[in-house]
Design a protein around this motif. Structure first.
Motif, PDB file in Angstrom:
ATOM      1  N   GLY A 144       6.962  12.263 -55.109  1.00 57.79           N
ATOM      2  CA  GLY A 144       8.051  11.801 -55.984  1.00 57.79           C
ATOM      3  C   GLY A 144       9.145  12.850 -56.096  1.00 57.79           C
ATOM      4  N   MET A 145       8.744  14.109 -56.258  1.00 61.85           N
ATOM      5  CA  MET A 145       9.751  15.175 -56.343  1.00 61.85           C
ATOM      6  C   MET A 145      10.479  15.323 -55.013  1.00 61.85           C
ATOM      7  N   ALA A 146       9.742  15.142 -53.908  1.00 66.12           N
ATOM      8  CA  ALA A 146      10.374  15.239 -52.589  1.00 66.12           C
ATOM      9  C   ALA A 146      11.423  14.140 -52.440  1.00 66.12           C
ATOM     10  N   LEU A 147      11.082  12.938 -52.897  1.00 63.76           N
ATOM     11  CA  LEU A 147      12.004  11.814 -52.792  1.00 63.76           C
ATOM     12  C   LEU A 147      13.223  12.047 -53.686  1.00 63.76           C
ATOM     13  N   MET A 148      12.955  12.547 -54.884  1.00 64.66           N
ATOM     14  CA  MET A 148      14.040  12.866 -55.815  1.00 64.66           C
ATOM     15  C   MET A 148      14.990  13.880 -55.162  1.00 64.66           C
ATOM     16  N   SER A 149      14.418  14.869 -54.469  1.00 64.41           N
ATOM     17  CA  SER A 149      15.253  15.895 -53.836  1.00 64.41           C
ATOM     18  C   SER A 149      16.059  15.297 -52.690  1.00 64.41           C
ATOM     19  N   LEU A 150      15.406  14.473 -51.875  1.00 64.90           N
ATOM     20  CA  LEU A 150      16.108  13.901 -50.727  1.00 64.90           C
ATOM     21  C   LEU A 150      17.240  12.981 -51.170  1.00 64.90           C
ATOM     22  N   VAL A 151      16.974  12.128 -52.171  1.00 61.14           N
ATOM     23  CA  VAL A 151      17.973  11.135 -52.540  1.00 61.14           C
ATOM     24  C   VAL A 151      18.902  11.656 -53.641  1.00 61.14           C
ATOM     25  N   TYR A 152      18.354  12.013 -54.783  1.00 57.69           N
ATOM     26  CA  TYR A 152      19.193  12.340 -55.942  1.00 57.69           C
ATOM     27  C   TYR A 152      19.793  13.741 -55.858  1.00 57.69           C
ATOM     28  N   TYR A 153      18.929  14.750 -55.608  1.00 55.80           N
ATOM     29  CA  TYR A 153      19.458  16.115 -55.548  1.00 55.80           C
ATOM     30  C   TYR A 153      20.298  16.307 -54.281  1.00 55.80           C
ATOM     31  N   GLY A 154      19.983  15.513 -53.245  1.00 56.64           N
ATOM     32  CA  GLY A 154      20.739  15.614 -51.999  1.00 56.64           C
ATOM     33  C   GLY A 154      22.159  15.069 -52.142  1.00 56.64           C
ATOM     34  N   SER A 155      22.384  14.103 -53.004  1.00 57.44           N
ATOM     35  CA  SER A 155      23.738  13.580 -53.228  1.00 57.44           C
ATOM     36  C   SER A 155      23.969  13.400 -54.721  1.00 57.44           C
ATOM     37  N   THR A 156      24.023  14.518 -55.422  1.00 54.23           N
ATOM     38  CA  THR A 156      24.183  14.437 -56.886  1.00 54.23           C
ATOM     39  C   THR A 156      25.462  13.691 -57.270  1.00 54.23           C
ATOM     40  N   SER A 157      26.515  13.830 -56.439  1.00 53.85           N
ATOM     41  CA  SER A 157      27.778  13.190 -56.836  1.00 53.85           C
ATOM     42  C   SER A 157      27.656  11.675 -56.787  1.00 53.85           C
ATOM     43  N   LEU A 158      26.772  11.144 -55.942  1.00 55.49           N
ATOM     44  CA  LEU A 158      26.587   9.697 -55.880  1.00 55.49           C
ATOM     45  C   LEU A 158      25.507   9.202 -56.829  1.00 55.49           C
TER      46      LEU A 158
END
Ligand code: HEC
Length: 402
Positions: A91-105
């Motif tokens: 879950g944290m990996a997914l959060m990093s890939l999607v959310y932390y990877g494109s915080t502006s979006l």
């Protein structure tokens, strides 16, 4: 090529996450139901607390529960913890890939709080940590001695936390942040309380000592919390795909009601599995709260009754042309064959909004994402004000009326 790699990584991590979550929740549901269905039996050893007979996959199982422990510890024990840990890690990996990877979006809304990408990630991680520390503190405080008072304080705390998140992150970021905060509390319950307690009990028993009953009691309390939090966490994970759930004004309150609905449903099954009369009233209460959620997402949207532009004298063609123009202007930086938005290689979700025909085809989706909610543009990064959203709503209504 790199984009393919990125998309595939996202897909594989998501796959692992869902499978780990299914395994965790499945074993958790199974053990709760097993625990509740145990019956005493004369033939059982005296340390045994109860047993259940089950049939599955062509065989019969006789499950016996030892409340403290059997008189002789078996050489081999199966521990149930990696289901929880792997759910959290993926879950944290997914959060990093999607959310932390494109915080502006996915996380930042400059109108809510002017923060940078690094700050958004730090605030998110800090929030997850603070959430756990406060929740753990509540459980260990005098409030923790009464299950009902603790549950109510926990509920109030979670509603406040989700409101605070809406003051820091975008709609979508705030909603997901709650899912990951609650999920972390559940995994930390396993990693920091339940498993360490059980290890101490096993150690004491192996040394021939009497284990301290506090570990059992604590573990049971946290396990109960996890049971009641399961359904709401899944709701959040699915809810981020429904704009009118996460991107309206009262999303934080909807989440509070979902916590209660999840608990009511679990209460129904827990009581039924105990063999007691099933409390059917819980379904009535849950349905009533669902209606409250629906109303909240309706009144909390950007284009409720306040913007009745249908009364204005704008011709249908004018509404149509203005709406199409607006969508091309505000959406096609990202939703294009070749997006000009920095960092986007493809049109997100394969949604193209460059021509009138494409826009007409997506009219429903445009309505849910941008008129009934503030989901698009993400974090209102390309500004679309509420009157413009009302225009899209009016356009959608006129299309439907035809
Ligand atoms: C800054 C880039 C950007 C802009 C501008 C933008 N979008 Fe999006 N859009 C995205 C991203 C990123 C996603 C994928 C979201 C996700 O992962 O669920 C998306 C997804 C969508 C989807 C598909 C949703 C789904 O879950 O299938 C629709 C429909 C959509 N946008 C409509 C719009 C409309 C209408 C506008 C203009 C009012 C707009 N978008 C403006 C980036 C943008």
């Amino acid at each position: 090529m790199f984009d393919y790699f990125w998309l595939w990584s996202e897909m594989i991590v998501r796959w692992v996450h869902v499978i780990a979550g299914v395994a965790w929740i499945g074993s958790s549901f199974y053990f709760i139901a097993l625990d509740l269905s145990l019956k005493p039996g004369k033939e059982l050893p005296k340390e045994a607390n109860g047993q259940a007979w089950q049939v599955h996959g062509g065989g019969f199982y006789n499950m016996v529960k030892y409340l403290v422990a059997p008189s002789k510890m078996p050489d081999e024990l199966t521990w149930f913890k990696w289901e929880a840990y792997s759910t959290w890690i993926s879950g944290m990996a997914l959060m990093s890939l999607v959310y932390y990877g494109s915080t502006s979006l996915y996380m930042i809304d400059l109108e809510v709080l002017d923060i940078t990408q690094g700050q958004a990630v730090l605030l998110s991680l800090g929030g997850i940590l603070v959430g756990w520390v406060v929740y753990d503190g509540l459980c260990r405080s005098p409030l923790g001695r009464n299950d009902l008072i603790l549950a109510l304080s926990g509920l109030i705390f979670l509603i406040i936390l989700s409101y605070i998140y809406t003051q820091i992150f975008s709609h979508r970021g705030a909603f997901m942040q709650m899912g990951i905060s609650i999920g972390t509390m559940m995994v930390a319950n396993v990693a920091m309380v339940i498993i360490p307690g059980q290890k101490k009990v096993v150690k004491a028993l192996k040394a021939g000592e009497e284990p301290n009953p506090i570990y059992g009691a604590r573990g049971k309390q946290r396990s109960l919390h996890n049971n009641y939090l399961t359904l709401p966490v899944i709701f959040v994970m699915l809810g981020v795909h429904y704009p009118i759930i996460f991107a309206t004004e009262y999303s934080w309150l909807i989440l509070g009601l979902i916590l209660i609905i999840g608990a009511l449903i679990r209460h129904f099954f827990n009581t039924k599995h105990k063999g007691l009369p099933a409390p059917y009233w819980t379904w009535l209460a849950a349905s009533f709260l669902v209606v409250c959620c629906i109303s909240l997402s309706y009144v909390g949207g950007p284009t409720n009754e306040d913007y009745e532009i249908s009364n204005l004298n704008i011709s249908k063609d004018e509404v149509h042309n203005s709406a199409v123009e607006l969508v091309i202007e505000r959406c096609s930086a990202c939703h294009a064959k070749e997006p000009v938005w920095d960092g986007l290689a493809f049109a997100p979700k394969g949604v193209y909004l460059e021509t009138e025909a494409q826009i007409l085809k997506m009219a429903n989706e445009i309505y849910w994402q941008s008129a009934a909610s503030w989901a698009m543009p993400p974090g209102n990064i390309i500004w679309l004000d509420d009157e413009e959203r009302a225009l899209l709503s009016e356009w959608h209504k006129k299309l439907k009326d035809n």
